[in-house]
Motif scaffolding. Structure first.
Motif, PDB file in Angstrom:
ATOM      1  N   PHE A 200       0.842  -1.188   0.000  1.00  0.00           N
ATOM      2  CA  PHE A 200       0.000   0.000   0.000  1.00  0.00           C
ATOM      3  C   PHE A 200       0.883   1.246   0.000  1.00  0.00           C
ATOM      4  O   PHE A 200       1.850   1.321   0.761  1.00  0.00           O
ATOM      5  CB  PHE A 200      -0.908   0.018   1.235  1.00  0.00           C
ATOM      6  CG  PHE A 200      -1.734  -1.235   1.392  1.00  0.00           C
ATOM      7  CD1 PHE A 200      -2.938  -1.372   0.729  1.00  0.00           C
ATOM      8  CD2 PHE A 200      -1.273  -2.274   2.191  1.00  0.00           C
ATOM      9  CE1 PHE A 200      -3.682  -2.542   0.858  1.00  0.00           C
ATOM     10  CE2 PHE A 200      -2.011  -3.444   2.328  1.00  0.00           C
ATOM     11  CZ  PHE A 200      -3.223  -3.571   1.657  1.00  0.00           C
ATOM     12  N   CYS A 202       0.979   5.276   0.727  1.00  0.00           N
ATOM     13  CA  CYS A 202       0.237   6.286   1.490  1.00  0.00           C
ATOM     14  C   CYS A 202       1.176   7.446   1.780  1.00  0.00           C
ATOM     15  O   CYS A 202       2.209   7.591   1.114  1.00  0.00           O
ATOM     16  CB  CYS A 202      -0.308   5.675   2.789  1.00  0.00           C
ATOM     17  SG  CYS A 202       0.962   4.932   3.854  1.00  0.00           S
ATOM     18  N   THR A 206      -1.018   9.429   6.816  1.00  0.00           N
ATOM     19  CA  THR A 206      -2.064   8.409   6.668  1.00  0.00           C
ATOM     20  C   THR A 206      -1.525   6.994   6.903  1.00  0.00           C
ATOM     21  O   THR A 206      -2.214   6.017   6.637  1.00  0.00           O
ATOM     22  CB  THR A 206      -2.710   8.479   5.271  1.00  0.00           C
ATOM     23  OG1 THR A 206      -1.716   8.214   4.270  1.00  0.00           O
ATOM     24  CG2 THR A 206      -3.337   9.845   5.036  1.00  0.00           C
ATOM     25  N   GLU A 209      -3.587   5.048   9.572  1.00  0.00           N
ATOM     26  CA  GLU A 209      -4.918   4.778   9.020  1.00  0.00           C
ATOM     27  C   GLU A 209      -4.862   3.649   7.989  1.00  0.00           C
ATOM     28  O   GLU A 209      -5.724   2.754   7.958  1.00  0.00           O
ATOM     29  CB  GLU A 209      -5.456   6.050   8.373  1.00  0.00           C
ATOM     30  CG  GLU A 209      -6.769   5.890   7.634  1.00  0.00           C
ATOM     31  CD  GLU A 209      -7.137   7.148   6.866  1.00  0.00           C
ATOM     32  OE1 GLU A 209      -7.919   7.023   5.910  1.00  0.00           O
ATOM     33  OE2 GLU A 209      -6.649   8.243   7.208  1.00  0.00           O
ATOM     34  N   THR A 210      -3.838   3.667   7.148  1.00  0.00           N
ATOM     35  CA  THR A 210      -3.690   2.641   6.110  1.00  0.00           C
ATOM     36  C   THR A 210      -3.426   1.272   6.726  1.00  0.00           C
ATOM     37  O   THR A 210      -3.985   0.258   6.288  1.00  0.00           O
ATOM     38  CB  THR A 210      -2.539   3.014   5.160  1.00  0.00           C
ATOM     39  OG1 THR A 210      -2.792   4.301   4.594  1.00  0.00           O
ATOM     40  CG2 THR A 210      -2.393   1.987   4.042  1.00  0.00           C
ATOM     41  N   LYS A 213      -6.736   0.064   8.446  1.00  0.00           N
ATOM     42  CA  LYS A 213      -7.737  -0.277   7.435  1.00  0.00           C
ATOM     43  C   LYS A 213      -7.466  -1.638   6.813  1.00  0.00           C
ATOM     44  O   LYS A 213      -8.409  -2.385   6.478  1.00  0.00           O
ATOM     45  CB  LYS A 213      -7.757   0.805   6.356  1.00  0.00           C
ATOM     46  CG  LYS A 213      -8.754   0.562   5.249  1.00  0.00           C
ATOM     47  CD  LYS A 213      -8.706   1.685   4.229  1.00  0.00           C
ATOM     48  CE  LYS A 213      -9.673   1.436   3.073  1.00  0.00           C
ATOM     49  NZ  LYS A 213      -9.618   2.531   2.070  1.00  0.00           N
ATOM     50  N   ASN A 214      -6.201  -1.996   6.690  1.00  0.00           N
ATOM     51  CA  ASN A 214      -5.830  -3.247   6.031  1.00  0.00           C
ATOM     52  C   ASN A 214      -5.354  -4.319   7.007  1.00  0.00           C
ATOM     53  O   ASN A 214      -4.793  -5.332   6.593  1.00  0.00           O
ATOM     54  CB  ASN A 214      -4.753  -2.966   4.975  1.00  0.00           C
ATOM     55  CG  ASN A 214      -5.273  -2.103   3.853  1.00  0.00           C
ATOM     56  OD1 ASN A 214      -5.999  -2.565   2.992  1.00  0.00           O
ATOM     57  ND2 ASN A 214      -4.908  -0.816   3.867  1.00  0.00           N
TER      58      ASN A 214
END
Length: 259
Positions: A200, A202, A206, A209-210, A213-214
């Motif tokens: 990912f 980012c 973030t 948050e990333t 989220k994953n």
């Protein structure tokens, strides 16, 4: 004889030819079961004695090696990635030195290389970053004060964080407080080169948050730096038409205009 072997970043076919050969010939394999891909054990011969070191302490590992030596057997100590990075091999080698047991090392592809491959990324982009800092956040194992996140952030180099995905929030906050821009590109690579690989892109602000989220909180590398964006770089001088090396004579593009 003990062979310390780098298992590579995860994929079964990313071990070196030498490493594979040593596994095939080993009488005893002690592997880091929490990180090494167990498929690598498929290369072991049928009667090989296999032990998962994630369930053992240092003394128990050494006892297994001593027993193998007493029986004239060859041991492979299989570590994830390249054992020279966070492999805790020096403490084992020192004991083997005291015991008079011979050993050698076979390098492996580190997961930080596997992470770059997952992103099709070059760490050292001319004009962007020519240095890579490989480090980790402190956890159960402390980090020297001179190598703190805050101290290393001042260099502005590309940073690769091992063993730090457990606290992406803390990592992000500390880097930002150290003066790193919240907009700095970042990457999270989970289980690089494994079938479960995920990556990912980012920014530093973030990052947490990333990760949340994953559902990433372990077995991932965090890459921080402008190189992650893979743009804004200068072309390499090595391949410039007018650049001369010992193998190639450069072409002076201004030669005709001078005549």
């Amino acid at each position: 004889m003990v062979h310390f072997v780098g298992a590579g970043p995860g994929a079964k076919d990313l071990i070196t030819l030498r490493g594979k050969s040593l596994i095939e010939e080993a009488d005893v394999i002690i592997y880091a079961g929490s990180l090494v891909n167990p498929e690598l054990l498929d290369y072991a011969k049928e009667n090989c004695e296999i032990h998962d070191s994630s369930k053992l302490n240092l003394d128990e590992v050494i006892e297994l090696i001593k027993a193998a030596e007493n029986e004239g057997k060859t041991t492979v100590r299989l570590h994830t990635g390249d054992p020279c990075l966070y492999g805790a091999i020096r403490e084992q080698m020192d004991i083997l030195d005291d015991l008079g047991i011979s050993y050698d090392s076979t390098p492996g592809v580190s997961s930080f290389c596997g992470a770059a491959a997952a992103l099709n990324m070059e760490y050292t982009l001319p004009g962007v970053s020519q240095s890579v800092i490989i480090t980790r956040m402190e956890g159960k194992t402390p980090v020297p004060a001179k190598e703190s996140i805050e101290a290393l952030a001042s260099h502005g180099a590309t940073m690769v964080f091992f063993l730090s995905s457990f606290d992406t929030k803390g990592l992000s906050e500390r880097l930002i407080k150290s003066g790193v821009s919240p907009k700095t590109p970042c990457a999270i690579v989970y289980k690089a080169t494994w079938p479960q690989e995920k990556s990912f892109i980012c920014t530093l602000e973030t990052l947490y948050e990333t990760a949340v989220k994953n559902d990433i909180h372990k077995t991932a590398l965090i890459i921080v730096g402008e190189a992650v964006s893979q743009n804004g770089y200068d072309k390499s001088k090595l391949y410039a038409p007018d650049f001369t090396t010992e193998f190639r004579t450069g072409i002076d593009k201004n030669a005709n205009s001078k005549q």
